[in-house]
Write an enzyme that holds these catalytic residues in place. Structure first.
Site, short mmCIF file in Angstrom:
data_model
loop_
_atom_site.label_atom_id
_atom_site.label_comp_id
_atom_site.label_asym_id
_atom_site.label_seq_id
_atom_site.Cartn_x
_atom_site.Cartn_y
_atom_site.Cartn_z
N GLY A 15 2.46 2.01 10.68
CA GLY A 15 3.49 2.88 10.80
C GLY A 15 4.30 3.27 12.03
CD GLU A 66 -3.15 5.22 6.97
OE1 GLU A 66 -2.99 5.42 5.62
OE2 GLU A 66 -2.20 4.81 7.67
CE LYS A 83 0.18 3.32 4.83
NZ LYS A 83 0.06 3.41 6.27
CG ASN A 142 -1.67 1.16 1.24
OD1 ASN A 142 -1.70 2.06 0.31
ND2 ASN A 142 -2.05 1.17 2.66
CD GLU A 174 -3.66 -2.54 7.29
OE1 GLU A 174 -2.50 -3.11 7.08
OE2 GLU A 174 -4.20 -1.62 7.33
#
Ligand code: PEP
Length: 261
Positions: free
Chosen positions: A181, A106, A18, A16, A175
């Protein structure tokens, strides 16, 4: 807790990217494409996917080659119309995507996406011929008070429609929000507990094929911890953020997946 190799479920390593419009995106993709070609014989049991920003999709798809799959990072519930700034599943498919991530934490945090919205996106994705990767996961406070499994169970119930073929073309990603992160990774026991919970949900909801739906782990996965994570029962691959941006890091994770011992 640790798994016997499952012949039924193909591993998926998904990246991913992002909101990173890498200047080196195309060269990273070319490196991945070439390495996947070299690993082709070994890689028979594992798929590799990159989800770049929408602006890069068609260019990435044009150099990805036959073994690297391409996906979107979200899609609108509608197919077309007055939705400024959005992108539909059909548009993703036209740009070369075969997968799309839906319900990433997110997106839920930045855009207020609810489980019901995620369910609508899942249906739109499947309707356009894409495989949705549905993200679920608890926050740190939810884990600390012992609510992780309840929260994840509710997300699954509400974002995976109990109708028709919705489980035929589906991937789930666990997740934990607190691991994304941050460099913090759950223990193998914590991952195993959640993946078992997700598998139980899937086999009850889809008795015919719930055992074959891939369940990915995502959250600070790197080439250093991938082996330990991928060995956990019912972990069928990874959803990788930061470590997917460079081909070298991402392919190191992929190599672990095709040679997990
Ligand atoms: C993600 O956001 O999907 C993710 C797993 O990110 P990271 O690997 O950087 O934690």
């Amino acid at each position: 807790m640790f798994k016997m190799v499952s012949a039924m479920v193909r591993t998926l390593i998904a990246g991913n990217w992002k909101m990173n419009g890498l200047s080196s995106a195309l060269s990273e993709i070319q490196i991945m494409r070439d390495q996947l070609a070299e690993l082709a014989e070994l890689a028979d049991g594992a798929d590799c996917l990159v989800c770049p920003p929408a602006t890069l999709l068609s260019r990435v798809a044009s150099v990805a080659g036959p073994r690297l799959r391409i996906g979107g990072q979200t899609c609108h519930r509608e197919d077309s119309g007055a939705h400024t700034g959005d992108i539909s599943a059909t548009m993703l498919a036209e740009a070369g995507a075969t997968y799309v991530i839906v319900g990433h934490s997110e997106r839920r945090a930045d855009h207020g996406e609810t489980d019901l919205e995620v369910a609508a996106q899942l249906c739109a994705a499947q309707g356009a011929g894409l495989t949705p990767i549905v993200c679920v996961g608890e926050s740190l406070p939810e884990r600390e008070v012992g609510d992780a499994l309840t929260v994840i169970g509710r997300q699954l119930q509400q974002s995976i429609p109990d109708v028709g073929q919705s489980g035929q073309n589906l991937v789930i990603a666990y997740e934990p929000i607190w691991a994304i992160g941050t460099g913090r990774v759950p223990t193998p026991e914590q991952i195993g507990e959640v993946h078992h919970h997700v598998r139980t949900f899937l086999t009850r909801r889809f008795p015919d094929h719930g055992a074959e739906i891939r369940i990915l782990y995502g959250g600070s996965m790197t080439s250093k911890n991938a082996r330990r994570i991928l060995q956990v029962a019912d972990v069928n691959g990874g959803l990788v953020g930061g470590a997917s941006l460079r081909a070298e890091d991402f392919m190191a994770i992929y190599r672990t997946a095709i040679d997990p011992d």
